[in-house]
Design a protein around this motif. Sequence first.
Motif, short mmCIF file in Angstrom:
data_model
loop_
_atom_site.label_atom_id
_atom_site.label_comp_id
_atom_site.label_asym_id
_atom_site.label_seq_id
_atom_site.Cartn_x
_atom_site.Cartn_y
_atom_site.Cartn_z
N LEU A 2 0.80 -1.22 0.00
CA LEU A 2 0.00 0.00 0.00
C LEU A 2 0.83 1.27 0.00
CD1 LEU A 2 -2.93 -0.96 2.41
CD2 LEU A 2 -2.80 -1.13 -0.09
N GLU A 3 2.02 1.21 0.61
CA GLU A 3 2.83 2.43 0.64
C GLU A 3 3.33 2.83 -0.75
OE1 GLU A 3 5.66 -0.82 2.35
OE2 GLU A 3 3.50 -0.43 2.20
N PHE A 4 3.19 1.95 -1.70
CA PHE A 4 3.60 2.28 -3.07
C PHE A 4 2.41 2.60 -3.97
CE2 PHE A 4 7.29 -0.04 -1.45
CZ PHE A 4 8.26 0.91 -1.70
N GLU A 5 1.28 2.83 -3.37
CA GLU A 5 0.15 3.37 -4.12
C GLU A 5 0.16 4.89 -4.06
OE1 GLU A 5 -3.41 0.05 -3.59
OE2 GLU A 5 -3.48 1.92 -2.48
N ASN A 6 -0.37 5.51 -5.10
CA ASN A 6 -0.67 6.92 -5.01
C ASN A 6 -1.70 7.09 -3.89
OD1 ASN A 6 -1.90 9.50 -5.41
ND2 ASN A 6 -1.22 9.50 -7.54
N PRO A 7 -1.43 7.88 -2.86
CA PRO A 7 -2.37 7.99 -1.74
C PRO A 7 -3.76 8.46 -2.14
CG PRO A 7 -0.67 9.69 -1.62
CD PRO A 7 -0.24 8.72 -2.66
N ILE A 8 -3.85 9.18 -3.25
CA ILE A 8 -5.16 9.65 -3.70
C ILE A 8 -6.02 8.49 -4.20
CG2 ILE A 8 -6.34 11.15 -5.35
CD1 ILE A 8 -4.08 13.08 -5.11
N TYR A 9 -5.37 7.42 -4.66
CA TYR A 9 -6.13 6.26 -5.13
C TYR A 9 -7.05 5.74 -4.03
CZ TYR A 9 -7.12 1.46 -6.59
OH TYR A 9 -7.75 0.29 -6.90
N ASN A 10 -6.50 5.55 -2.85
CA ASN A 10 -7.32 5.04 -1.74
C ASN A 10 -8.39 6.04 -1.32
OD1 ASN A 10 -7.78 2.77 -0.03
ND2 ASN A 10 -6.95 3.94 1.70
N LYS A 11 -8.07 7.34 -1.39
CA LYS A 11 -9.07 8.36 -1.06
C LYS A 11 -10.25 8.30 -2.03
CE LYS A 11 -6.04 11.82 1.09
NZ LYS A 11 -5.57 13.21 1.03
N ILE A 12 -9.93 8.09 -3.31
CA ILE A 12 -10.98 8.00 -4.33
C ILE A 12 -11.88 6.80 -4.06
CG2 ILE A 12 -11.41 7.54 -6.78
CD1 ILE A 12 -8.88 9.23 -7.36
#
Length: 416
Positions: free
Chosen positions: A283-293
């Motif tokens: 998860l730390e290698f995801e764009n943090p906005i992805y999870n927000k979306i």
Amino acid sequence: MCIKHKLLIMRNIYLSAFVLLVYTNHLYANEPSELGFLYKQVIDAPKNKSYNDAIIKVIEVKDKYKDDLQSQFAINQPLTTLYSYVGQYEKAISFPTDDPLITEDLIESLFPISAVDKILTMSKETQIVMINEAHHIALHRTLTTSLLQKLWSSGYRYLAIETLSKRDVDINIRGYAIERSGTYSNEPVYAEMIRTAKKLGYKIITYDDSSGNEREKVAAKKIYNASFSINKNAKVIIHCGYSHILEKNLKDKRIWLANELANITGVNPLTISQTNLMESKTLEFENPIYNKILKKFNPKNPIILTDNLGTVWSTMPGQHDVDVIWPRTTYTNTRPDWYIKNYDLISFEGKWCRDKYPCIIEIRREHELNAVPFDRLRIEQKPNEKIVLRLPSHKSIIFGFNEHGEQVFKGPTKNH
């Protein structure tokens, strides 16, 4: 030059398999010998069914650089691609292949709409639709596949594909991919995208057999010669990887395919990215906005974000037009739901592997045994849960291969 940069150069080269070894020897003269052959494993595995051996070799190299994060990113690219070839989708998304793109958080004023519907609307304003993919994410190919029928109805007649090799001169006649057709096309979802396009009547364009500084320019010229030079009103879909969709490049001076095509055709392409907002098991290698979306909109299907005026949102405005966001993958019987839904399924039987593991199982159409398999799955150890494979609508044959790629089983599917 660090190993990451060297391997990224190799990634840009290896689609042209005939130049691979020349560049390998040049680029890796001063590195451990395994590094120069990472992408060679990706190319060779489909030829001799050596997927398991290839994965083990890449993992061995990966272990040598376990304390070097940048090298890990680069080594993970061939590793995750190999996992995608053998149906291990969860592993394919478990290893980061680069630092995440961090974008400005502007989503509060946006709302989601169907990616397919919006792309179809936007496609009517252009003659070129470009869709990118991460080469280890088979899911990305399903977007293009889902658009083929509707874009055909809008006059699109050409599908240009990055991965294809000029060695396969008969793909438009045959109508499906075989092992020598290309590199990523050995992954079953990719092969089905090609088959679907040919069934609808698309002409497949092979364009990416160059390398180095002229790669994008040569590719654009090949696409132009195969389509717009014949019919100035041609409409073309291009399925390619990563940055080839960039209309402008703010990072360096490199001119990518979308820009070259715009220059040569005068057409402003619709450029669609799937690679900046991807899920990862790390998860730390995801764009943090992805999870927000995902938390804000809880999408069930791929979406695009837009404002109340209908303007679409892009993580890289001015460089590509729009981003597609996929929901997180769910699994049933170890397989992605998006992969097995709407298909007949068959449960794995240990006899297909002679109860020896790891092994590879393939499902092939009975009358097209030379085609890329409809499904392929690597089973690492004796299963303690139900495992399923998907079946085509026609009669099919099950093949089992041992850890070294030797065939140990062949038989018809029971329910076909």
